[in-house]
Design an enzyme around this catalytic site. Structure first.
Site, short mmCIF file in Angstrom:
data_model
loop_
_atom_site.label_atom_id
_atom_site.label_comp_id
_atom_site.label_asym_id
_atom_site.label_seq_id
_atom_site.Cartn_x
_atom_site.Cartn_y
_atom_site.Cartn_z
N THR A 171 15.18 1.34 16.81
CA THR A 171 16.63 0.32 18.19
C THR A 171 16.70 1.19 19.22
OG1 THR A 171 17.88 -0.50 15.83
CG2 THR A 171 18.65 0.14 18.65
N GLU A 181 14.67 -3.73 13.04
CA GLU A 181 14.38 -4.20 11.67
C GLU A 181 16.29 -4.13 11.54
OE1 GLU A 181 13.13 -4.30 9.49
OE2 GLU A 181 14.37 -3.96 8.51
N GLU A 187 20.14 0.90 4.68
CA GLU A 187 19.73 1.79 3.91
C GLU A 187 20.64 2.53 2.64
OE1 GLU A 187 20.57 6.32 5.28
OE2 GLU A 187 19.38 5.69 7.68
N GLY A 239 30.44 5.56 9.25
CA GLY A 239 29.64 6.91 10.46
C GLY A 239 27.60 6.17 9.58
N CYS A 294 23.34 4.85 12.47
CA CYS A 294 23.23 3.25 13.33
C CYS A 294 24.17 3.19 13.76
CB CYS A 294 22.64 2.35 12.92
SG CYS A 294 20.18 2.37 12.31
N LYS A 350 26.02 5.67 16.84
CA LYS A 350 24.64 5.98 17.87
C LYS A 350 24.66 4.24 19.02
CE LYS A 350 20.14 5.84 16.49
NZ LYS A 350 20.22 3.79 17.29
P1 NAD Z 1 14.49 8.52 10.64
O1 NAD Z 1 14.36 9.63 11.79
O2 NAD Z 1 14.41 7.93 9.72
O3 NAD Z 1 12.82 8.51 10.62
C1 NAD Z 1 11.72 8.84 12.18
C2 NAD Z 1 10.83 9.09 12.19
O4 NAD Z 1 9.39 9.13 12.87
C3 NAD Z 1 10.72 11.20 11.06
O5 NAD Z 1 9.99 11.19 10.32
C4 NAD Z 1 10.08 11.59 12.24
O6 NAD Z 1 8.64 12.87 11.73
C5 NAD Z 1 9.00 10.99 12.55
N1 NAD Z 1 8.87 10.67 14.29
C6 NAD Z 1 9.24 10.99 15.60
N2 NAD Z 1 9.11 11.21 16.11
C7 NAD Z 1 7.02 10.52 15.68
C8 NAD Z 1 6.76 10.72 16.96
N3 NAD Z 1 6.19 10.95 17.55
N4 NAD Z 1 4.62 10.51 16.05
C9 NAD Z 1 4.97 9.94 14.71
N5 NAD Z 1 5.91 9.71 13.90
C10 NAD Z 1 7.45 10.32 14.32
O7 NAD Z 1 14.64 7.30 11.25
P2 NAD Z 1 15.15 5.41 10.75
O8 NAD Z 1 16.14 5.77 10.76
O9 NAD Z 1 13.76 4.85 9.97
O10 NAD Z 1 15.27 4.69 12.29
C11 NAD Z 1 14.02 4.46 13.19
C12 NAD Z 1 14.19 3.84 13.81
O11 NAD Z 1 14.94 2.68 13.11
C13 NAD Z 1 16.03 4.52 14.37
O12 NAD Z 1 15.46 3.50 16.13
C14 NAD Z 1 16.77 3.26 13.89
O13 NAD Z 1 18.13 3.41 14.74
C15 NAD Z 1 16.48 2.19 13.60
N6 NAD Z 1 17.29 1.39 12.09
C16 NAD Z 1 17.39 2.34 11.28
C17 NAD Z 1 17.81 1.57 9.94
C18 NAD Z 1 18.75 2.27 9.09
O14 NAD Z 1 19.34 2.41 8.61
N7 NAD Z 1 17.80 4.13 9.60
C19 NAD Z 1 17.93 0.46 10.27
C20 NAD Z 1 17.79 -0.41 11.52
C21 NAD Z 1 17.33 0.41 12.33
#
Ligand code: NAD
Length: 429
Positions: free
Chosen positions: A121, A151, A155, A257, A260, A263
């Site tokens: 995001t 996406e 979770e 909370g 997502c 923030k």
């Molecule tokens: P997360 O923190 O669970 O995972 C991020 C991963 O990226 C970590 O494992 C980290 O080590 C890795 N990473 C960071 N920098 C890196 C790099 N330069 N090279 C390789 N790996 C690297 O994050 P998430 O919850 O999966 O969220 C990811 C994105 O998706 C965010 O922008 C979030 O807003 C969005 N999103 C999250 C959800 C959710 O429910 N968690 C749903 C939709 C969208």
């Protein structure tokens, strides 16, 4: 298709595993060596129901592998998804340093045509900036496209949500990238919305902010219900039958909370301001959300008087059920407040204890809800895990010092709880 997914968190690992399960050759990349080691052993590094099975199936048929080497992954893929974290900075901006680092690493390793897809995001305009960044590095030596495919998974039901989305959004800047992404999502039985990059980026923030708005709206209504003696659950149910409104995200409680909504609301306010629009509606959404924690504290104080030296059992630490994620979880902020006021906290969560204990090492973690409630002056329910919804309230009452039940998620029937002798307080009922 040959794909890479950079970042193997909740979004990246689910995307990589599901795409591989659908028949693509996928490389999952992460800069966290321990995480990659676990994944290479076939272990999911966090709690997400159903993901282990998909991961193992994809790995055992050889379509999914993991590496820390972004360059190697980029050399061997046609489409590269960026799914790294975009956490909030103190001022509300999204921290894009991981997106920038991933983009740099991809650009440095590109040989032939690559399609780079932002799934993280990101603020509107990020895709355009990525395009400039890649151009600077490649200097025209490798053709490429940047696309945005936000996406929407949740979770706790991430695998199902990924495979059965309500819609797929494809923000594209060329026919070639549209064709590739349409082909990738061909098996998905849902509307495919094709837009330009900026529109796709905005769709994600507009959607998440709207979900937050629904939650704050019903919480505001709950506060009125408390004052006039109405029941917010019935209000929400009746509102929800209206198809123009829908029942989703109308559960009053301690507020939203997670990693997502808080923030993304803050980032959207900043994005709007930079575009010259003061999004006061969303600022109010965030303020109402913060205030809900105070409502919960007020209920507890009304029942207990002072909190100092009182033992409070907190049931649920994750920001929502079926996840171990405690990022911006209401429970954590609430516990910090309790501790500041001198309360002793005993806590239970079916999955989130390990993550919570890194942030809150000094509270008492218990192996089950009844143990958490033992000799407590009050029980506060903060995450509506199924196993907590069906608690045996008579058994719980027997182990408590005082029968005070604060239901931060409106899980219990107030009259049944009161019939058992509880002082019961819900949210807006
Ligand atoms: P997360 O923190 O669970 O995972 C991020 C991963 O990226 C970590 O494992 C980290 O080590 C890795 N990473 C960071 N920098 C890196 C790099 N330069 N090279 C390789 N790996 C690297 O994050 P998430 O919850 O999966 O969220 C990811 C994105 O998706 C965010 O922008 C979030 O807003 C969005 N999103 C999250 C959800 C959710 O429910 N968690 C749903 C939709 C969208």
């Amino acid at each position: 298709m040959k794909l890479s997914v950079i970042g193997t968190g909740y979004v990246g690992l689910v995307s990589a595993s599901c795409f591989a399960d659908l028949g693509h050759e996928v490389i999952g990349v992460d800069c966290d060596r321990d995480r990659i080691r676990l994944l290479q052993e076939g272990k999911v590094p966090f709690y997400e129901p159903g993901l282990q099975e998909v991961l193992q199936r994809a790995q055992s048929c050889g379509r999914l592998r993991f590496t820390i080497d972004t360059a190697e992954a980029v050399r061997n893929s046609e489409v590269i998804f960026i799914t790294v974290g975009t956490p909030p900075r103190d001022n509300g901006d999204a921290d894009l340093s991981a997106v920038t680092a991933a983009t740099e690493a991809i650009a440095s390793a590109m040989t032939g045509y690559r399609l780079i897809v932002e799934k993280s995001t990101v603020p509107v305009g990020t895709g355009e900036r990525m395009r400039g960044q890649i151009q600077l590095v490649t200097r025209g030596t490798a053709p490429f496209d940047v696309a945005c495919n936000p996406e929407f998974l949740r979770e706790g039901s991430a695998v199902h949500d990924f495979l059965h989305p309500d819609r797929v959004v494809l923000g594209v800047a060329s026919e070639r990238s549209e064709k590739v992404l349409r082909e990738l999502y061909r098996p998905f039985d849902c509307p495919i919305v094709v837009t330009d990059l900026a529109t796709a980026e905005l769709i994600k923030h507009a959607s998440n902010a709207f979900l937050a708005l629904k939650i704050s709206y019903i919480n505001a209504v709950a506060n009125i219900c408390e004052r006039v003696g109405a029941d917010v659950r019935q209000v929400a149910d009746a509102m929800g039958y209206d198809r123009r409104i829908g029942r989703g995200y109308l559960d009053a409680g301690v507020g939203y909370g997670g990693s997502c909504l808080p923030k993304d609301v803050a980032a959207f306010v900043k994005i709007a301001r930079e575009a010259g629009y003061e999004f006061r509606l969303l600022e109010e959404v965030a303020r109402i959300n913060e205030e809900q924690r105070e409502v919960l504290l007020r209920h507890l104080r009304d029942a207990l008087g002072v909190l100092s030296d009182r033992t409070v059992a907190v049931l649920g630490l994750a920001y929502k059920p079926n996840t171990d994620d405690v990022r911006a979880a209401p429970a954590l902020a609430f516990i910090e407040r309790l501790r500041r006021e001198g309360a002793i906290v005993r806590a239970y969560d079916p999955a989130a204890e390990a993550n919570a204990s890194k942030l809150l090492p000094d509270i008492i973690y218990c192996p089950d809800p009844y143990e958490a409630a033992r000799d407590s002056d009050a029980v506060v329910l903060l995450t509506e895990w199924e196993e907590l919804r069906v608690l045996d309230l008579s058994r719980l009452r027997e182990v408590m010092r005082r029968p005070i039940l604060i239901d931060g998620r409106n899980c219990f029937d107030p009259s049944a709880a009161r019939a058992l002798g509880y002082h019961y307080a819900g949210m807006g009922r």
